[in-house]
Design an enzyme around this catalytic site. Sequence first.
Site, PDB file in Angstrom:
ATOM      1  N   HIS A  57       2.432  -5.033  -2.278  1.00 29.46           N
ATOM      2  CA  HIS A  57       1.046  -4.363  -2.295  1.00 29.46           C
ATOM      3  C   HIS A  57       0.276  -5.195  -3.076  1.00 29.46           C
ATOM      4  CE1 HIS A  57      -1.122  -0.422  -2.346  1.00 29.46           C
ATOM      5  NE2 HIS A  57      -1.803  -1.101  -3.537  1.00 29.46           N
ATOM      6  N   GLU A  58       0.436  -5.472  -4.181  1.00 31.54           N
ATOM      7  CA  GLU A  58      -0.307  -6.393  -5.102  1.00 31.54           C
ATOM      8  C   GLU A  58      -0.724  -7.595  -4.386  1.00 31.54           C
ATOM      9  OE1 GLU A  58      -1.429  -4.994  -7.851  1.00 31.54           O
ATOM     10  OE2 GLU A  58      -0.756  -3.228  -7.217  1.00 31.54           O
ATOM     11  N   HIS A  85      -3.351  -6.954  -1.865  1.00 35.54           N
ATOM     12  CA  HIS A  85      -4.827  -7.005  -2.729  1.00 35.54           C
ATOM     13  C   HIS A  85      -5.439  -8.488  -2.998  1.00 35.54           C
ATOM     14  CE1 HIS A  85      -5.302  -2.815  -3.467  1.00 35.54           C
ATOM     15  NE2 HIS A  85      -4.298  -2.568  -4.150  1.00 35.54           N
ATOM     16  N   GLU A 106      -6.537   0.639  -0.645  1.00 36.86           N
ATOM     17  CA  GLU A 106      -5.340   0.922  -0.779  1.00 36.86           C
ATOM     18  C   GLU A 106      -4.634   0.944   0.535  1.00 36.86           C
ATOM     19  OE1 GLU A 106      -3.370   1.729  -3.909  1.00 36.86           O
ATOM     20  OE2 GLU A 106      -4.819   0.340  -4.240  1.00 36.86           O
TER      21      GLU A 106
HETATM   22 ZN   LIG Z   1      -3.298  -0.722  -4.655  1.00 38.87          ZN
END
Ligand SMILES: [Zn+2]
Length: 277
Positions: free
Chosen positions: A142-143, A146, A200
């Site tokens: 997830h990071e 981003h 997100e």
């Molecule tokens: Zn996030």
Amino acid sequence: MTRVFLVAAVFSGALLAGCQTVETTKGGTVGVDREQRMMVSSEEVDASSKKQYSQMMAEAQKKGVLDRNAAQVQRVQAITRKLAAQVGAFRADAAKWPWEVHVVSLAEVNAWCMPGGKMAIYTGLIERLNATDDEIAAVMGHEISHALREHARERISRQMGTQMVVGIAGALFGIGELGQGLGNMVADVTLNLPNSRTHEVEADRMGVELAARAGYDPRAAISLWEKMAKTSNGDQPPKWLSTHPAHEDRISDLRAYSAKVMPLYQAAKGGGASAGK
Ligand SMILES: [Zn+2]
């Protein structure tokens, strides 16, 4: 009235001049393809990020909280290395980024990836959540997403837009000042300020694909969020939740997208010779 109109024209002219629309990543299996508008270059953001990261890690070293447990560091490095090996699915150039991860001994439940691939995970996340390898892959996937999507650069661009308006207004009316340094902004958007729902959703979807491609069960993203939610019942809600605010549909979205990338996971695990390729 005329004056207000003129001022508005100056703003939009200035903003348009410095603004470019970019495509940071390819859609992948999960199909993330939103257009992004940027007012600052990747090079500037990455250079600031690298500098901030070095300073922060030097500070952690000085305080004796950097990479204290060799086995834990190796575990995290192995997971992030496998994830980073899959970033080409979204953007070819990222395969050559100087990916780097450190484990910081802090009780906070937190992890992050600064622009250009500079990551950290805190022992609080690993230990308080009793995180499995699949769950660590879910957080870091997830990071990393981003960073691949350059969400920090996009958020800084938005801030600069606002500040430029303030700055010009200040100059016109003889007051005000133009914003903070880029390095602070990079750290601020990565470590302190909440991501938008749009960012997100993108990081969630790309994150499960990265995890699946790297051979980690993409469904661990769901158990991870459930663990996060339980931890937040205490006095100190996970820091990670404040920078990655939950949205209502998150779990159902993660269920749908982790199901979608299961064939990639099975192929990576070697169990899907016929399903692979
Ligand atoms: Zn996030």
